[in-house]
Design a protein around this motif. Structure first.
Motif, PDB file in Angstrom:
ATOM      1  N   THR A 135       0.716  -1.240  -0.091  1.00 53.98           N
ATOM      2  CA  THR A 135      -0.145  -0.101  -0.120  1.00 53.98           C
ATOM      3  C   THR A 135       0.880   1.438  -0.127  1.00 53.98           C
ATOM      4  O   THR A 135       2.110   1.241   0.146  1.00 53.98           O
ATOM      5  CB  THR A 135      -0.834   0.254   1.256  1.00 53.98           C
ATOM      6  OG1 THR A 135       0.134   0.282   2.530  1.00 53.98           O
ATOM      7  CG2 THR A 135      -1.952  -1.083   1.344  1.00 53.98           C
ATOM      8  N   LEU A 136       0.402   2.410   0.273  1.00 54.40           N
ATOM      9  CA  LEU A 136       0.924   3.651   0.328  1.00 54.40           C
ATOM     10  C   LEU A 136       1.756   3.611   1.331  1.00 54.40           C
ATOM     11  O   LEU A 136       2.907   4.304   1.330  1.00 54.40           O
ATOM     12  CB  LEU A 136      -0.089   4.896   0.278  1.00 54.40           C
ATOM     13  CG  LEU A 136       0.324   6.203   0.579  1.00 54.40           C
ATOM     14  CD1 LEU A 136       1.424   6.605  -0.617  1.00 54.40           C
ATOM     15  CD2 LEU A 136      -0.822   6.846   0.655  1.00 54.40           C
ATOM     16  N   GLN A 137       1.355   3.163   2.208  1.00 53.70           N
ATOM     17  CA  GLN A 137       2.301   3.089   3.571  1.00 53.70           C
ATOM     18  C   GLN A 137       3.327   2.021   3.585  1.00 53.70           C
ATOM     19  O   GLN A 137       4.194   2.122   4.048  1.00 53.70           O
ATOM     20  CB  GLN A 137       1.299   2.722   4.793  1.00 53.70           C
ATOM     21  CG  GLN A 137       2.027   3.124   6.138  1.00 53.70           C
ATOM     22  CD  GLN A 137       0.969   2.938   7.305  1.00 53.70           C
ATOM     23  OE1 GLN A 137      -0.021   2.925   7.263  1.00 53.70           O
ATOM     24  NE2 GLN A 137       1.477   2.670   8.607  1.00 53.70           N
ATOM     25  N   THR A 138       3.026   0.884   3.061  1.00 53.98           N
ATOM     26  CA  THR A 138       3.895  -0.222   3.116  1.00 53.98           C
ATOM     27  C   THR A 138       5.168  -0.490   2.230  1.00 53.98           C
ATOM     28  O   THR A 138       6.194  -0.866   2.106  1.00 53.98           O
ATOM     29  CB  THR A 138       3.382  -1.490   3.135  1.00 53.98           C
ATOM     30  OG1 THR A 138       2.618  -1.788   1.998  1.00 53.98           O
ATOM     31  CG2 THR A 138       2.519  -1.661   4.610  1.00 53.98           C
ATOM     32  N   THR A 139       4.940   0.460   0.963  1.00 48.88           N
ATOM     33  CA  THR A 139       5.708   0.559  -0.083  1.00 48.88           C
ATOM     34  C   THR A 139       6.838   1.604   0.028  1.00 48.88           C
ATOM     35  O   THR A 139       6.642   2.809   0.373  1.00 48.88           O
ATOM     36  CB  THR A 139       4.954   0.727  -1.156  1.00 48.88           C
ATOM     37  OG1 THR A 139       3.998  -0.132  -1.617  1.00 48.88           O
ATOM     38  CG2 THR A 139       6.047   0.823  -2.718  1.00 48.88           C
ATOM     39  N   PRO A 140       8.175   0.957  -0.029  1.00 52.85           N
ATOM     40  CA  PRO A 140       9.251   2.129   0.137  1.00 52.85           C
ATOM     41  C   PRO A 140       9.146   3.466  -0.770  1.00 52.85           C
ATOM     42  O   PRO A 140       8.684   3.143  -2.126  1.00 52.85           O
ATOM     43  CB  PRO A 140      10.560   1.547   0.000  1.00 52.85           C
ATOM     44  CG  PRO A 140       9.984  -0.041   0.181  1.00 52.85           C
ATOM     45  CD  PRO A 140       8.808  -0.287  -0.312  1.00 52.85           C
ATOM     46  N   LYS A 141       9.105   4.738  -0.107  1.00 50.45           N
ATOM     47  CA  LYS A 141       9.014   5.810  -1.020  1.00 50.45           C
ATOM     48  C   LYS A 141      10.449   6.372  -1.402  1.00 50.45           C
ATOM     49  O   LYS A 141      11.237   6.647  -0.521  1.00 50.45           O
ATOM     50  CB  LYS A 141       8.226   6.797  -0.284  1.00 50.45           C
ATOM     51  CG  LYS A 141       7.719   8.013  -0.955  1.00 50.45           C
ATOM     52  CD  LYS A 141       6.168   7.625  -1.108  1.00 50.45           C
ATOM     53  CE  LYS A 141       5.546   8.946  -1.649  1.00 50.45           C
ATOM     54  NZ  LYS A 141       5.689   9.118  -2.941  1.00 50.45           N
ATOM     55  N   LEU A 142      10.576   6.568  -2.791  1.00 50.04           N
ATOM     56  CA  LEU A 142      11.700   7.336  -2.940  1.00 50.04           C
ATOM     57  C   LEU A 142      11.589   8.697  -2.862  1.00 50.04           C
ATOM     58  O   LEU A 142      10.593   9.329  -3.038  1.00 50.04           O
ATOM     59  CB  LEU A 142      12.235   6.948  -4.664  1.00 50.04           C
ATOM     60  CG  LEU A 142      12.393   5.677  -5.147  1.00 50.04           C
ATOM     61  CD1 LEU A 142      12.731   5.734  -6.408  1.00 50.04           C
ATOM     62  CD2 LEU A 142      13.489   5.080  -4.276  1.00 50.04           C
ATOM     63  N   VAL A 143      12.776   9.473  -2.612  1.00 47.08           N
ATOM     64  CA  VAL A 143      12.626  11.220  -2.293  1.00 47.08           C
ATOM     65  C   VAL A 143      14.041  11.734  -2.742  1.00 47.08           C
ATOM     66  O   VAL A 143      15.060  11.047  -2.327  1.00 47.08           O
ATOM     67  CB  VAL A 143      12.447  11.309  -0.640  1.00 47.08           C
ATOM     68  CG1 VAL A 143      12.615  12.771  -0.471  1.00 47.08           C
ATOM     69  CG2 VAL A 143      10.910  11.036  -0.398  1.00 47.08           C
ATOM     70  N   ALA A 144      13.875  12.615  -3.591  1.00 44.12           N
ATOM     71  CA  ALA A 144      14.856  13.538  -3.961  1.00 44.12           C
ATOM     72  C   ALA A 144      14.565  14.687  -3.859  1.00 44.12           C
ATOM     73  O   ALA A 144      13.466  15.452  -3.983  1.00 44.12           O
ATOM     74  CB  ALA A 144      15.188  13.060  -5.126  1.00 44.12           C
ATOM     75  N   GLY A 145      15.793  15.631  -3.469  1.00 37.63           N
ATOM     76  CA  GLY A 145      15.302  17.235  -3.518  1.00 37.63           C
ATOM     77  C   GLY A 145      16.192  17.968  -4.397  1.00 37.63           C
ATOM     78  O   GLY A 145      17.355  17.679  -5.063  1.00 37.63           O
ATOM     79  N   ILE A 146      15.945  19.161  -4.598  1.00 37.65           N
ATOM     80  CA  ILE A 146      16.641  20.230  -5.537  1.00 37.65           C
ATOM     81  C   ILE A 146      17.922  20.524  -4.885  1.00 37.65           C
ATOM     82  O   ILE A 146      18.967  20.774  -5.302  1.00 37.65           O
ATOM     83  CB  ILE A 146      15.664  21.423  -5.949  1.00 37.65           C
ATOM     84  CG1 ILE A 146      16.366  22.047  -7.303  1.00 37.65           C
ATOM     85  CG2 ILE A 146      15.668  22.584  -4.882  1.00 37.65           C
ATOM     86  CD1 ILE A 146      15.438  22.966  -8.034  1.00 37.65           C
ATOM     87  N   ASP A 147      17.819  20.455  -3.465  1.00 45.13           N
ATOM     88  CA  ASP A 147      19.090  20.603  -2.670  1.00 45.13           C
ATOM     89  C   ASP A 147      18.934  19.830  -1.428  1.00 45.13           C
ATOM     90  O   ASP A 147      17.859  19.039  -1.204  1.00 45.13           O
ATOM     91  CB  ASP A 147      19.429  21.992  -2.328  1.00 45.13           C
ATOM     92  CG  ASP A 147      18.400  22.713  -1.526  1.00 45.13           C
ATOM     93  OD1 ASP A 147      17.408  22.114  -1.110  1.00 45.13           O
ATOM     94  OD2 ASP A 147      18.440  23.795  -1.250  1.00 45.13           O
TER      95      ASP A 147
END
Ligand SMILES: NC(=O)c1ccc[n+]([C@@H]2O[C@H](COP(=O)([O-])OP(=O)(O)OC[C@H]3O[C@@H](n4cnc5c(N)ncnc54)[C@H](O)[C@@H]3O)[C@@H](O)[C@H]2O)c1
Length: 419
Positions: free
Chosen positions: A158-170
């Motif tokens: 689900t949304l909660q159990t699936t690992p979430k990729l995150v990247a930032g502009i900095d």
């Protein structure tokens, strides 16, 4: 604040509300926000009772008024990224959302793009936000990209159990996004930069599309060879390493696989001057499947002394996959269109798809029916396109005079063939 309250945005806004945020679900579709405000969820993964409870508690509010964007701390963009008429990326929804958001940008806020798109898009959004607000991404506000991986109908991942990729502009943007998502999901995976995260999402979906194309291409060959493609796939699938089983079908659909593969190949064409040949070929193979289904049907009916022209064909499952009501890019529309072109009368049964959608473009002119014994018996052929659990398959095999099962769901018999 979540911009776009569809398959991706609504579950996210509800999860944020459950995690204690005051979530506003903004959508330009006033019918949709009215429905949501009345506590009715149009998305299978969000239960209406849950939605109504959060709305009553004041934790979730649906709105179509841009003014309600004022004062947000975090804004997530989850709007469509379809193909334009020439099959190239259409970013107009993202750009419009960024312009609306730009009007309400303040220093210190976090903006996250979740829509699936090609590498470089988040930086394009940064430019729009800066142009409208006068504020700099990174310097004045945080900007991040975090692709959504939701699989509608999947109860395990689900949304909660699936690992979430995150990247930032900095780095500060990435850390702000990590802090936000850590409150919503079990695992956050930081990624080096925006382009890597954008490309990772396209790779995930394209990998699936290419592998499905491989087994789709195998299906006619297996038939000529006199073996079952389903048994070949199942046998190969017992290998415990290095092999991921994919199943053939009438084509690929939904807002992801057929669209994202073309985003990827288009992006390669723009950056390297060379599209991705394997990806383009996979798209062609998958797009050819509806014609193969119709050819198989024509052949089977001819073998039974019936012409396709004038025959009644009942399509079971109009959505692009089992147990969802999503008809976007569904191969059922292509199958229905080709059948109609050949003079067949087309009936469509799908308990997940609203009757008004079943008669929408693509399905226009085709009769929405229920898969009851009389209807099954009245059709010259039944084609299983999306194997919803809601169908009674014993009823199908018992009453239909001929079934072409495109999902490998039914036991084969004199009257049941598989792709
Ligand atoms: N559906 C999936 O399974 C899935 C999974 C992962 C990622 N994605 C990606 O997520 C994104 C959204 O997909 P979706 O399936 O949720 O789409 P959707 O069509 O279900 O929902 C999008 C919503 O955005 C609204 N919208 C459009 N323009 C808007 C604007 N300017 N401001 C506010 N609202 C606006 C639409 O009215 C619609 O309700 C796409 O990029 C898609 O590729 C989808």
């Amino acid at each position: 604040m979540v911009i776009g309250q569809g398959y991706v945005g609504l579950p996210l806004a509800v999860r944020a509300a459950e995690a204690g945020h005051h979530a506003i679900g903004y959508d330009v579709d006033a019918d949709r926000t009215r429905t949501l405000a009345a506590g009715t969820s149009p998305v299978e993964d969000v239960d209406s009772i849950r939605l109504a409870g959060l709305t009553a508690a004041g934790l979730y509010r649906a709105s179509d008024r841009p003014g309600d964007l004022a004062g947000f701390d975090v804004a997530v963009i989850a709007v469509p990224t379809p193909l334009a008429a020439d099959r190239t990326p259409d970013l107009t929804f993202i750009e419009a959302a960024a312009r609306t958001l730009g009007e309400h940008l303040r220093p210190g806020v976090l903006v996250v793009l979740e829509s699936t798109t090609y590498p470089g898009t988040t930086r394009q959004i940064a430019r729009i936000l800066q142009e409208v607000s006068g504020l700099n991404a990174g310097g004045d506000f945080h900007l991040a990209y975090s692709p959504e991986r939701i699989d509608p109908g999947n109860r395990v991942w689900t949304l909660q159990t699936t690992p979430k990729l995150v990247a930032g502009i900095d780095a500060a943007s990435r850390d702000a996004a990590i802090a936000f998502y850590q409150g919503l999901v079990d695992q956050v995976v930081p990624v080096a930069d925006l382009e890597t995260a954008e490309l990772a999402k396209l790779l995930e979906n394209t990998t699936r599309a290419v592998n499905i194309a491989l087994v789709n291409e195998l299906a006619p060959f297996c038939r000529d060879l006199g073996v079952s493609v389903w048994e070949v796939v199942a046998a190969a699938g017992t290998k415990p390493y290095g092999h991921l089983a994919h199943r053939p079908g009438p084509g690929v659909g939904g807002h992801c696989l057929p669209v994202d593969s073309l985003y990827l190949s288009w992006a390669a064409g723009q950056v390297s001057g060379r599209r991705l040949a394997l990806v383009d070929l996979a798209c062609q193979v998958n797009e050819s499947m509806p014609a193969y289904v119709v050819a198989r049907l024509e052949q089977a009916l001819a073998g039974r002394g019936t012409k396709l022209a004038g025959a009644t064909v009942l399509l079971l499952g109009l959505a692009y996959k089992a147990d969802t009501g999503d008809v976007r890019e569904s191969p059922a529309a292509a199958v229905a269109g080709l059948l109609a072109e050949k003079g067949a009368r087309v009936w469509g049964a799908d308990p997940h798809v609203d009757v008004h959608l079943r008669t929408a473009p693509g399905f226009a002119g085709h009769m929405p029916v229920e898969a009851d014994p009389a209807t099954l018996a009245a059709a010259d052929a039944v084609v299983v396109l999306a194997d919803h659990a809601a169908f009674d398959y014993d009823l199908v095999t018992h009453h239909a005079s001929y079934v072409l099962d495109c999902r490998g769901r039914l036991p084969l018999s004199e009257t049941v063939e598989a792709l």
